[in-house]
Design a protein around this motif. Structure first.
Motif, PDB file in Angstrom:
ATOM      1  N   ARG A 120       0.835  -1.207   0.000  1.00 52.56           N
ATOM      2  CA  ARG A 120       0.000   0.000   0.000  1.00 52.56           C
ATOM      3  C   ARG A 120       0.873   1.261   0.000  1.00 52.56           C
ATOM      4  NH1 ARG A 120      -2.987  -3.429   3.299  1.00 52.56           N
ATOM      5  NH2 ARG A 120      -2.160  -2.537   5.216  1.00 52.56           N
ATOM      6  N   TYR A 122       3.922   1.531  -1.170  1.00 57.63           N
ATOM      7  CA  TYR A 122       4.533   1.610  -2.503  1.00 57.63           C
ATOM      8  C   TYR A 122       3.530   2.150  -3.519  1.00 57.63           C
ATOM      9  CZ  TYR A 122       6.722   0.193  -6.880  1.00 57.63           C
ATOM     10  OH  TYR A 122       7.257   0.193  -8.135  1.00 57.63           O
ATOM     11  N   GLU A 123       2.313   1.641  -3.463  1.00 55.45           N
ATOM     12  CA  GLU A 123       1.288   2.080  -4.409  1.00 55.45           C
ATOM     13  C   GLU A 123       0.960   3.566  -4.242  1.00 55.45           C
ATOM     14  OE1 GLU A 123      -1.828  -0.763  -3.698  1.00 55.45           O
ATOM     15  OE2 GLU A 123      -0.947  -2.228  -5.103  1.00 55.45           O
ATOM     16  N   ARG A 124       0.944   4.069  -2.996  1.00 55.51           N
ATOM     17  CA  ARG A 124       0.721   5.503  -2.767  1.00 55.51           C
ATOM     18  C   ARG A 124       1.855   6.325  -3.380  1.00 55.51           C
ATOM     19  NH1 ARG A 124      -0.996   3.655   2.315  1.00 55.51           N
ATOM     20  NH2 ARG A 124       0.995   4.217   3.248  1.00 55.51           N
ATOM     21  N   GLU A 126       3.831   5.376  -5.815  1.00 56.53           N
ATOM     22  CA  GLU A 126       3.741   5.215  -7.271  1.00 56.53           C
ATOM     23  C   GLU A 126       2.671   6.154  -7.851  1.00 56.53           C
ATOM     24  OE1 GLU A 126       3.926   1.328 -10.070  1.00 56.53           O
ATOM     25  OE2 GLU A 126       2.277   1.338  -8.612  1.00 56.53           O
ATOM     26  N   LYS A 127       1.537   6.273  -7.153  1.00 54.40           N
ATOM     27  CA  LYS A 127       0.459   7.158  -7.613  1.00 54.40           C
ATOM     28  C   LYS A 127       0.919   8.607  -7.618  1.00 54.40           C
ATOM     29  CE  LYS A 127      -4.401   8.318  -7.065  1.00 54.40           C
ATOM     30  NZ  LYS A 127      -4.288   9.218  -8.158  1.00 54.40           N
ATOM     31  N   LYS A 128       1.686   9.018  -6.609  1.00 49.82           N
ATOM     32  CA  LYS A 128       2.209  10.385  -6.581  1.00 49.82           C
ATOM     33  C   LYS A 128       3.068  10.661  -7.813  1.00 49.82           C
ATOM     34  CE  LYS A 128       2.378  11.316  -1.644  1.00 49.82           C
ATOM     35  NZ  LYS A 128       3.254  11.538  -0.494  1.00 49.82           N
ATOM     36  N   GLU A 130       2.901   9.030 -10.721  1.00 49.57           N
ATOM     37  CA  GLU A 130       2.008   9.034 -11.885  1.00 49.57           C
ATOM     38  C   GLU A 130       1.226  10.341 -11.978  1.00 49.57           C
ATOM     39  OE1 GLU A 130      -0.331   5.518 -11.396  1.00 49.57           O
ATOM     40  OE2 GLU A 130       1.316   4.197 -12.027  1.00 49.57           O
ATOM     41  N   ASP A 131       0.738  10.825 -10.847  1.00 48.95           N
ATOM     42  CA  ASP A 131      -0.023  12.083 -10.832  1.00 48.95           C
ATOM     43  C   ASP A 131       0.850  13.262 -11.256  1.00 48.95           C
ATOM     44  OD1 ASP A 131      -2.229  10.680 -10.010  1.00 48.95           O
ATOM     45  OD2 ASP A 131      -2.171  11.394  -7.926  1.00 48.95           O
ATOM     46  N   ARG A 132       2.079  13.256 -10.828  1.00 49.67           N
ATOM     47  CA  ARG A 132       2.999  14.338 -11.172  1.00 49.67           C
ATOM     48  C   ARG A 132       3.209  14.411 -12.680  1.00 49.67           C
ATOM     49  NH1 ARG A 132       7.615  13.621  -7.798  1.00 49.67           N
ATOM     50  NH2 ARG A 132       6.392  14.735  -6.280  1.00 49.67           N
ATOM     51  N   ALA A 134       1.126  13.054 -14.937  1.00 49.93           N
ATOM     52  CA  ALA A 134      -0.136  13.048 -15.666  1.00 49.93           C
ATOM     53  C   ALA A 134      -0.408  14.406 -16.299  1.00 49.93           C
ATOM     54  CB  ALA A 134      -1.284  12.669 -14.744  1.00 49.93           C
TER      55      ALA A 134
END
Length: 147
Positions: A120, A122-124, A126-128, A130-132, A134
């Motif tokens: 969890r 790592y996924e948070r 990773e999302k940061k 990806e969002d950066r 995006a």
């Protein structure tokens, strides 16, 4: 200063070899780069003929630049997460009675199955990332460039 190229051979230099999957251990509670440095040093001291490493806590402290208490905390984390096995030589009168046996890390999938909180985290992260990215816009026309 010269550029370091990991593909080159450097005369007179030695390097730590660490399995890449250890980087995912950084998502476990309490594990940081210092923990992995202690793993590297223990692995470097590993004697294949004896089957263990036996640097004292003072030696680990000296080689890492960390205090003895900090080294002890990192050793406990390595033991907790299975990156080392620790044996204690009870009959020895030697100051250093601990032996360390470095272990192969779990691969990313195994680690995250065993420790879902690390997955969890790592996924948070990773999302940061990806969002950066995006919000990155692809420019296809020189007229769209803004200088």
């Amino acid at each position: 200063m010269a550029v370091y190229d990991k593909k080159n051979k450097y005369a007179g230099m030695t390097f730590y070899k660490r399995p890449k999957d250890t980087r995912y251990y950084l998502y476990l509670e309490g594990v940081n780069a210092g923990t992995l440095m202690i793993y590297d040093i223990i692995s470097d001291f590993f004697n294949t003929q004896l089957g263990y490493a036996f640097p004292s806590q003072d030696r680990l402290s000296l080689e890492s630049g960390m205090g003895r208490d900090t080294v002890g905390n990192h050793v406990r984390k390595l033991l907790k997460y299975g990156l080392i096995v620790v044996q204690e030589e009870k009959s020895s009168r030697a100051y250093n009675r601990l032996r360390y046996i470095p272990q192969m890390p779990l691969d990313k999938g195994e680690l995250f199955r065993k420790y879902p909180q690390a997955r969890r985290k790592y996924e948070r992260a990773e999302k940061k990332v990806e969002d950066r990215y995006a919000e990155v816009e692809t420019i296809t026309s020189p007229n769209d460039l803004r200088f």
